[in-house]
Each structure stands twice: as structure tokens, then as C-alpha cells.
Design a protein around this motif. Structure first.
Motif, short mmCIF file in Angstrom:
data_model
loop_
_atom_site.label_atom_id
_atom_site.label_comp_id
_atom_site.label_asym_id
_atom_site.label_seq_id
_atom_site.Cartn_x
_atom_site.Cartn_y
_atom_site.Cartn_z
N LEU A 1 0.84 -1.20 0.00
CA LEU A 1 0.00 0.00 0.00
C LEU A 1 0.88 1.26 0.00
O LEU A 1 0.65 2.19 -0.76
CB LEU A 1 -0.89 -0.02 1.25
N GLN B 1 1.18 4.11 -3.04
CA GLN B 1 0.93 5.54 -2.80
C GLN B 1 2.07 6.39 -3.34
O GLN B 1 1.94 7.60 -3.49
CB GLN B 1 0.76 5.79 -1.30
N ASN C 1 -12.76 11.45 -9.53
CA ASN C 1 -11.70 10.47 -9.80
C ASN C 1 -10.36 10.93 -9.21
O ASN C 1 -9.64 10.15 -8.61
CB ASN C 1 -11.55 10.24 -11.31
N LEU D 1 -10.00 10.44 -5.28
CA LEU D 1 -10.08 9.13 -4.62
C LEU D 1 -8.91 8.85 -3.69
O LEU D 1 -9.08 8.60 -2.50
CB LEU D 1 -10.16 8.02 -5.68
N GLN D 2 -7.70 8.90 -4.24
CA GLN D 2 -6.53 8.57 -3.41
C GLN D 2 -6.29 9.63 -2.32
O GLN D 2 -6.06 9.28 -1.16
CB GLN D 2 -5.28 8.41 -4.29
N ARG E 1 -8.42 11.46 -0.78
CA ARG E 1 -9.40 11.27 0.32
C ARG E 1 -8.95 10.13 1.21
O ARG E 1 -9.02 10.21 2.43
CB ARG E 1 -10.79 10.97 -0.25
N TYR E 2 -8.50 9.06 0.55
CA TYR E 2 -8.02 7.90 1.31
C TYR E 2 -6.85 8.30 2.22
O TYR E 2 -6.71 7.82 3.34
CB TYR E 2 -7.61 6.80 0.33
N LEU E 3 -6.04 9.24 1.71
CA LEU E 3 -4.88 9.69 2.50
C LEU E 3 -5.27 10.74 3.54
O LEU E 3 -4.41 11.22 4.28
CB LEU E 3 -3.81 10.27 1.56
N GLY E 4 -6.56 11.11 3.54
CA GLY E 4 -7.04 12.03 4.58
C GLY E 4 -6.89 13.50 4.24
O GLY E 4 -6.94 14.35 5.14
N TRP E 5 -6.73 13.82 2.95
CA TRP E 5 -6.60 15.23 2.59
C TRP E 5 -7.93 15.97 2.78
O TRP E 5 -8.99 15.41 2.52
CB TRP E 5 -6.20 15.38 1.12
N ARG F 1 -4.60 12.06 -12.27
CA ARG F 1 -4.93 11.18 -11.14
C ARG F 1 -3.67 10.47 -10.66
O ARG F 1 -3.43 10.33 -9.45
CB ARG F 1 -6.01 10.17 -11.54
#
Ligand SMILES: Nc1ncnc2c1ncn2[C@@H]1O[C@H](COP(=O)(O)OP(=O)(O)OP(=O)(O)O)[C@@H](O)[C@H]1O
Length: 260
Positions: free
Chosen positions: A85, A89, A109, A112-113, A115-119, A161
């Protein structure tokens, strides 16, 4: 294992290596004893016919597949299953036709990443706008769904992206393969500019010899899971390693609008 963490600037370009890698799929040999290294900050094109093993090299570097034998390293360290993971990243991956989610807008799109990283939303918006400028994509396009974009716009969004989290490397699998020749030509120019502006490690898969030579100083020609030649475009043309290389370059050069 210490891949750079996603929120720790500065972003370091990656070095990658495959050492004596063999890979089979259901008895089909995809790579046979392949050793390749990719220097940090370099741009390399993987070329060759269909089924030569080009995409397999990218998938192994991303840990999407695992070698049967041999080792794969990124940032000088062997890939480990429990660290994939963190690796992904740090590596942008762009595939043919973009692979955008159709039910999300371009911005959705892109988000996505991050948000996953908490931005935070504002940071995502700012980064998207920054990359839209880099990719020369009008901002209003970001609110559209993939079906409402041209093929060239979809590929620009796919590239953006891949760059959202400022990865140390970009792996591109036939990123322009689905585009018509005029858009493809325009995006070849754009990508070359972007690669040189960003200074990341870039590995790009393409069937097209002229495109490979345009993007990269180093071309790696694969055939049936083997590296048949690794060098500059001029080396392939002037000092082909064997008759296959000669036939490969000749066939492409003979095409209308081809390499020569
Ligand atoms: N998931 C899979 N299952 C079975 N065989 C596979 C799989 N992935 C790849 N292969 C086989 O491995 C070989 C190498 O495939 P790979 O996708 O790396 O080739 P490629 O050079 O990228 O080809 P193309 O240019 O057509 O995409 C081919 O013979 C292919 O059929």
C-alpha cells in the motif's frame, strides 16, 4: 523497509530493479530471467510486440503481481507484501483509456486517493487545479463525467490522477494507445514536457517505436519474455542486436508516418 511516506516532502524519484525475474501465468511464460534497473529520475520506454512481457514488468514493479523467482526492488529495497500500500501511494500508474470510474466526475476520480490519505477538500481542489494547469486541461472539465470527455481529456485526467499524491515515479501502460493520431501526437508533446518538468522516474510501455524514442533516451525491447536489446533509439537502428530487432525497427519505420 522505508519507502518515503506519502505526506513527507520532498518527493524522491524512485530507482527500480528486477533481478533475474521469471514469471509464468498458468504455464505461460511471461518473463524469463529478466534483469533490468531503472535509475531515479530517468525515463525508459518498454517496447515490443503483443505478449512480449511489457505490462508484466510494470505489474511486478507495482506489486500487482509477484515474480516466481528473482527479486523486485523499489527505492533500493525489495518489495514486501505487507508494504504494498505504501509503495502504491508512491507510484502513479496510468493505463490505456485511463481506467477512470464512470460514475465519478473527473474531480471525483482525482479525489479518490487523496481522500483515502485524509486530505481536506480544499487541498484536493488546489492540487487538482495545479495539475489541470500542468496538463493544460480547462478547469470546467473537472466537473464532467468521463463519458462527457474526449479521449485526450480522459487521458489528461488519468495522468493527473496518477500525479495527485506527487509520486516518485510514473508507470504508464500504453497511455496514448486509444487516441486518434492527431490527439496522440499532441499528447506526446505534452507528456514529454511534463516528464521533463517533473523529473520523476518514468517507465512507459508503448508499441510505437517513434513514440518510445520521443519520450525516452533508453529503449528496452522485449520479445517472448526476454530483453533483446537495451539502448538508445540510434543503437537499435544502427546496431541491432539480432535479426528480430532489425525486423522490428524496419517494420515500424516502414509504416506511413513512422519513426523515420
Ligand atoms: N493474468 C494473466 N493470465 C494469463 N496469462 C497472462 C496474464 N497476464 C499476462 N499473461 C500472458 O503473459 C504474457 C505477457 O503478457 P504482457 O501483458 O506482459 O504482454 P505485453 O507485452 O504487455 O503485451 P500487450 O502489448 O499485448 O499488452 C502473454 O503471453 C500474456 O498472454
Amino acid at each position: 523497509m522505508s519507502f518515503p511516506q506519502p505526506d513527507q516532502p520532498p518527493r524522491h524519484a524512485a530507482d527500480f530493479a528486477l533481478r533475474e525475474v521469471t514469471k509464468h501465468y498458468n504455464g505461460v511464460s511471461a518473463l524469463k530471467d529478466v534483469s533490468l534497473s531503472f535509475a531515479a529520475g530517468s525515463t525508459t520506454a518498454l517496447i515490443g510486440g503483443s505478449g512480449a512481457g511489457k505490462s508484466t514488468v510494470l505489474r511486478l514493479l507495482l506489486g500487482l503481481d509477484w515474480p516466481d523467482t528473482g527479486t523486485v526492488t523499489a527505492w533500493g529495497e525489495a518489495l514486501q507484501r505487507d508494504r504494498l500500500l505504501a509503495l502504491r501511494q508512491r507510484v502513479g500508474y496510468v493505463i490505456q483509456e485511463g481506467g477512470l470510474f464512470p460514475h465519478l466526475t473527473a474531480l471525483g476520480n482525482l479525489a479518490l486517493q487523496p481522500r483515502y490519505l485524509g486530505w481536506e477538500a480544499e487541498r484536493i481542489r488546489q492540487r487538482a487545479h495545479e495539475l489541470a494547469e500542468l496538463a493544460r486541461l480547462p478547469i470546467d472539465v473537472l466537473t464532467r463525467y468521463p463519458a462527457e470527455l474526449s479521449g485526450g481529456q480522459r487521458q489528461r485526467v488519468a495522468l493527473m490522477r496518477g500525479l495527485m499524491a506527487d509520486p516518485g515515479a510514473l508507470l504508464l501502460d500504453e497511455p496514448l494507445g486509444a487516441l486518434d493520431p492527431i490527439v496522440r501526437h499532441e499528447l506526446q508533446d505534452e507528456l514529454k514536457r511534463i516528464f521533463s518538468e517533473l523529473g520523476k522516474t518514468v517507465i512507459v510501455v508503448t508499441h510505437d517505436l517513434a513514440e518510445a524514442a520521443w519520450f525516452a533516451d533508453r529503449l528496452v525491447l522485449l520479445r517472448d519474455g526476454h530483453v533483446v536489446q537495451d539502448g538508445r533509439y540510434e543503437d537499435l537502428l544502427d546496431r541491432p542486436a539480432d535479426d528480430f530487432v532489425r525486423a522490428f525497427t524496419h517494420a515500424q519505420r516502414a509504416l506511413p508516418g513512422g519513426a523515420a
